[in-house]
Design an enzyme around this catalytic site. Structure first.
Site, PDB file in Angstrom:
ATOM      1  N   LYS A  24       0.843  -1.201   0.000  1.00  0.00           N
ATOM      2  CA  LYS A  24       0.000   0.000   0.000  1.00  0.00           C
ATOM      3  C   LYS A  24       0.873   1.244   0.000  1.00  0.00           C
ATOM      4  CE  LYS A  24      -3.931  -1.228   2.929  1.00  0.00           C
ATOM      5  NZ  LYS A  24      -4.488  -0.912   4.255  1.00  0.00           N
TER       6      LYS A  24
ATOM      7  N   ASP B  35      -7.644   2.407   4.903  1.00  0.00           N
ATOM      8  CA  ASP B  35      -8.285   1.125   5.193  1.00  0.00           C
ATOM      9  C   ASP B  35      -9.024   0.714   3.939  1.00  0.00           C
ATOM     10  OD1 ASP B  35      -8.445  -0.907   7.260  1.00  0.00           O
ATOM     11  OD2 ASP B  35     -10.606  -0.705   6.974  1.00  0.00           O
TER      12      ASP B  35
ATOM     13  N   GLY C  15      -2.415  -8.828  -2.208  1.00  0.00           N
ATOM     14  CA  GLY C  15      -3.763  -9.187  -1.749  1.00  0.00           C
ATOM     15  C   GLY C  15      -4.536  -9.982  -2.785  1.00  0.00           C
ATOM     16  N   TYR C  16      -5.750  -9.516  -3.067  1.00  0.00           N
ATOM     17  CA  TYR C  16      -6.647 -10.239  -3.975  1.00  0.00           C
ATOM     18  C   TYR C  16      -6.433  -9.872  -5.444  1.00  0.00           C
ATOM     19  CZ  TYR C  16      -9.025 -11.276   0.432  1.00  0.00           C
ATOM     20  OH  TYR C  16      -9.309 -11.708   1.707  1.00  0.00           O
ATOM     21  N   ASP C  17      -5.394  -9.101  -5.756  1.00  0.00           N
ATOM     22  CA  ASP C  17      -5.177  -8.659  -7.146  1.00  0.00           C
ATOM     23  C   ASP C  17      -5.175  -9.805  -8.168  1.00  0.00           C
ATOM     24  OD1 ASP C  17      -5.128  -5.984  -6.496  1.00  0.00           O
ATOM     25  OD2 ASP C  17      -2.953  -5.773  -6.589  1.00  0.00           O
TER      26      ASP C  17
ATOM     27  N   HIS D 107      -9.221   1.566  -6.574  1.00  0.00           N
ATOM     28  CA  HIS D 107      -9.923   2.223  -5.467  1.00  0.00           C
ATOM     29  C   HIS D 107      -9.000   3.201  -4.743  1.00  0.00           C
ATOM     30  CE1 HIS D 107      -7.830  -1.390  -4.493  1.00  0.00           C
ATOM     31  NE2 HIS D 107      -8.007  -1.308  -3.199  1.00  0.00           N
TER      32      HIS D 107
END
Ligand code: IMP
Length: 208
Positions: free
Chosen positions: A13, A78, A166-168, A193
Site C-alpha cells: 500500500k 483502510d 492481496g486479492y489482485d 480504489h
C-alpha cells in the site's frame, strides 16, 4: 517539502501511495517509527478503521519527543474487497479472511475466496474494492478528513499475474479481461480504489 507519514505497515500500500503522492511530500512510513503503537482495526466500516488508525498515530506522534523529521500530515488507508455473492464480505475482514482474528497470508485468503466462490456462476461473481483514506494535518486544527474510492469488477476462477498484492490475482476490473495482478502497476494506479481516493485527496490539497 512537507513530510507525510503513512499510518500503515503494509509495504505494498505504501508503495502505491508513494508513487502517486511522492512528488509533493517526503513520504515516511511506520517502518521509520518502529515504536509507534499497533492500532487495533475493530471498526465495522473502512472509514471507522481509517480514522482510528490516523488518530492513533497522530496522538502518539504529538506525545513524542522525536530526534528525526516530524511528520506534518498523517495518512491512513483502510481498504478491502466486497463480494456480492458473499453479501459484501470479506469487507473490513479482508486481511483476516482466512486467519480468524489475525491477518492471513495473501495466498491463504485467495485460496479461501476461490473455494467459497466455487459454485457461483459467472454472472454472479461481481465484486468491488473499496478504499477510505483518513488525513490529519498535525499542526492545523487536527480534524480528520476522509476520501473514498471504489473499483468495480468480478472474481476470476483462477489466479493470474504476479503484480500487486492481496486479492489482485483474482480481481478482474470492469472493462478489462485480465486481473489487476496481470495488468500491472501503471494500469492499477489509473483505475484502483486507492488511486481514486488519492485523486480526491490531491484535489483537496490543491485547493489549499
Ligand atoms: P487493511 O490493511 O486492514 O486495510 O487490509 C486490507 C486488505 O484488503 C489487504 O490485506 C488485502 O487483502 C485487501 N486489499 C486492499 N487493497 C487491495 C488492493 O489494492 N489489491 C488487493 N487486495 C487489496
Amino acid at each position: 517539502m512537507p513530510y507525510l507519514i503513512l499510518a500503515s505497515r503494509n509495504a505494498h500500500k505504501a508503495e502505491e501511495i508513494a508513487v502517486i503522492l511522492g512528488d509533493r511530500f517526503r513520504i515516511q512510513t511506520l517502518a521509520d517509527f518502529p515504536n509507534a503503537p499497533e492500532v487495533v482495526e475493530d471498526g465495522d466500516t473502512f472509514a471507522a478503521n481509517a480514522v482510528k488508525k490516523a488518530e492513533g498515530i497522530a496522538a502518539w506522534l504529538k506525545a513524542q519527543t522525536l530526534n528525526q523529521a516530524r511528520p506534518d500530515l498523517v495518512l491512513a488507508d483502510d481498504s478491502g474487497l466486497e463480494v456480492d455473492a458473499l453479501e459484501g464480505g470479506p469487507g473490513v475482514r479482508s486481511a483476516r479472511y482466512a486467519g480468524g482474528e489475525s491477518n492471513a497470508a495473501d495466498a491463504s485468503n485467495n485460496a479461501k475466496l476461490l473455494h467459497e466462490m466455487d459454485e457461483i456462476p459467472d454472472e454472479l461473481r461481481g465484486a468491488q474494492f473499496q478504499c477510505v483514506l483518513a488525513l490529519i494535518e498535525l499542526y492545523q486544527a487536527s480534524k480528520v478528513l476522509t476520501f473514498d474510492g471504489i473499483c468495480q469488477g468480478k472474481i476470476a476462477r483462477v489466479q493470474t499475474g504476479k503484480g500487486g498484492f492481496g486479492y489482485d490475482p483474482l480481481f478482474i476490473p470492469k472493462g478489462h479481461m485480465k486481473s489487476l495482478a496481470e495488468l500491472g502497476p501503471v494500469v492499477k494506479n489509473e483505475i484502483s480504489h486507492r488511486s481514486r481516493a488519492l485523486a480526491k485527496l490531491s484535489e483537496y490539497l490543491n485547493q489549499g
